[in-house]
Design a protein around this motif. Structure first.
Motif, PDB file in Angstrom:
ATOM      1  N   ARG A 174       0.835  -1.199   0.000  1.00 48.48           N
ATOM      2  CA  ARG A 174       0.000   0.000   0.000  1.00 48.48           C
ATOM      3  C   ARG A 174       0.873   1.254   0.000  1.00 48.48           C
ATOM      4  O   ARG A 174       0.575   2.236  -0.690  1.00 48.48           O
ATOM      5  N   GLN A 175       1.971   1.236   0.748  1.00 49.13           N
ATOM      6  CA  GLN A 175       2.881   2.372   0.795  1.00 49.13           C
ATOM      7  C   GLN A 175       3.460   2.668  -0.586  1.00 49.13           C
ATOM      8  O   GLN A 175       3.524   3.826  -1.005  1.00 49.13           O
ATOM      9  N   LYS A 176       3.889   1.631  -1.292  1.00 52.37           N
ATOM     10  CA  LYS A 176       4.458   1.819  -2.629  1.00 52.37           C
ATOM     11  C   LYS A 176       3.436   2.426  -3.579  1.00 52.37           C
ATOM     12  O   LYS A 176       3.741   3.329  -4.361  1.00 52.37           O
ATOM     13  N   GLU A 177       2.205   1.941  -3.517  1.00 52.96           N
ATOM     14  CA  GLU A 177       1.139   2.470  -4.374  1.00 52.96           C
ATOM     15  C   GLU A 177       0.893   3.945  -4.084  1.00 52.96           C
ATOM     16  O   GLU A 177       0.727   4.757  -5.006  1.00 52.96           O
ATOM     17  N   LEU A 178       0.855   4.284  -2.795  1.00 58.43           N
ATOM     18  CA  LEU A 178       0.586   5.663  -2.409  1.00 58.43           C
ATOM     19  C   LEU A 178       1.749   6.597  -2.748  1.00 58.43           C
ATOM     20  O   LEU A 178       1.533   7.758  -3.086  1.00 58.43           O
ATOM     21  N   LEU A 179       2.975   6.080  -2.669  1.00 61.16           N
ATOM     22  CA  LEU A 179       4.132   6.895  -3.038  1.00 61.16           C
ATOM     23  C   LEU A 179       4.128   7.206  -4.533  1.00 61.16           C
ATOM     24  O   LEU A 179       4.473   8.315  -4.939  1.00 61.16           O
ATOM     25  N   VAL A 180       3.725   6.245  -5.347  1.00 61.02           N
ATOM     26  CA  VAL A 180       3.583   6.492  -6.785  1.00 61.02           C
ATOM     27  C   VAL A 180       2.538   7.568  -7.019  1.00 61.02           C
ATOM     28  O   VAL A 180       2.711   8.475  -7.835  1.00 61.02           O
ATOM     29  N   TRP A 181       1.431   7.463  -6.286  1.00 59.48           N
ATOM     30  CA  TRP A 181       0.349   8.464  -6.367  1.00 59.48           C
ATOM     31  C   TRP A 181       0.864   9.840  -5.953  1.00 59.48           C
ATOM     32  O   TRP A 181       0.574  10.851  -6.609  1.00 59.48           O
ATOM     33  N   LEU A 182       1.658   9.889  -4.877  1.00 61.76           N
ATOM     34  CA  LEU A 182       2.180  11.164  -4.376  1.00 61.76           C
ATOM     35  C   LEU A 182       3.195  11.766  -5.347  1.00 61.76           C
ATOM     36  O   LEU A 182       3.199  12.981  -5.574  1.00 61.76           O
ATOM     37  N   ILE A 183       4.044  10.942  -5.925  1.00 65.93           N
ATOM     38  CA  ILE A 183       5.026  11.419  -6.900  1.00 65.93           C
ATOM     39  C   ILE A 183       4.315  12.080  -8.070  1.00 65.93           C
ATOM     40  O   ILE A 183       4.732  13.132  -8.572  1.00 65.93           O
TER      41      ILE A 183
END
Length: 252
Positions: free
Chosen positions: A157-166
């Motif tokens: 979930r963290q990786k998905e959200l970091l992609v979203w944030l980037i």
């Protein structure tokens, strides 16, 4: 003289609709939203070969040819401009260095286009507006980054959200925004936090606390909470009730 937008598109290997290539409106696959990828007859990106402009009819991303190459290359606007026109001998005011997309974010894009003399007259205010915009966006996205970083046992979930944030950082048009946020998070506390990092820490903690109370950890909800809390703090700051950088140390 501006570069030809078709030359720029070919330089970065865009896929064209053959029957429109070279015409006033040439169509290509959009490299930004990629919504037409895999759709054989769909070409959402329009390239105006007379005005040297681009626009995606799906994601609405649009601008001039220099900005087009900025978006495709990842280089700065100044670097692309210098490649075509060389280095200006006269030192420019920082307000003149802002790209059309940056000016659009602070409401000065059309002003520059329609009344450049007034734009020159207000260049100091324009720069202040940009600095305020940068502070607010960095604070807001740093708050989101902190919340993502503190998700426990949710690496996927963290990786998905970091992609979203980037992606959100990229659309904010602030150079190296995500890297600045990440570097601020990782640096030692002895260096002291940036003002936007202090503000972001406050927003992140307040929003996370709200989520704990409501047991709602949806990222959209968290984002809305942070935006709303930032608006409240900004309003209170204008009234003189709350210092905008008041808060607790990072990691405290």
């Amino acid at each position: 003289m501006l570069p030809n937008i078709l030359d720029v598109a070919q330089k970065y290997d865009l896929q064209f609709q053959s029957k429109s290539f070279g015409k006033k409106e040439s169509l290509a696959k959009c490299p930004f939203c990629k919504e037409d990828a895999g759709k054989r007859k769909k070409f959402y990106l329009s390239l105006n070969t007379e005005e040297q402009l681009y626009k995606c009819w799906y994601c609405k991303k649009a601008g001039g040819v220099l900005d087009f190459e900025v978006q495709l290359s990842g280089k700065s606007y100044q670097e692309i401009k210098q490649n075509y026109f060389g280095t200006c001998r006269q030192s420019l005011h920082p307000a003149y260095r802002l790209t059309p997309y940056q000016l659009e974010r602070i409401g000065w894009k059309e002003y520059k286009r329609n009344d450049f003399r007034q734009f020159q007259k207000h260049k100091s205010k324009i720069l202040r507006d940009w600095k305020q915009y940068t502070h607010e966006k960095l604070a807001l996205h740093y708050a989101i980054f902190l919340c993502i970083a503190h998700l426990e046992n949710q690496q996927k979930r963290q990786k998905e959200l970091l992609v979203w944030l980037i992606d959100k950082c990229w659309h904010a048009t602030i150079p190296n925004m995500f890297n600045r946020i990440q570097d601020e998070y990782l640096k030692g506390q002895e260096q002291g936090p940036k003002k936007w990092a202090v503000e972001g820490t406050i927003l992140g903690r307040l929003s996370w606390g709200t989520c704990l109370e409501t047991i709602d950890f949806d990222m959209d909800t968290l984002f809305v909470n942070i935006v709303f809390l930032q608006y409240l703090r900004k309003t209170e700051h204008k009234k003189g009730h709350v210092p905008i950088t008041e808060g607790v140390p990072i990691g405290g």
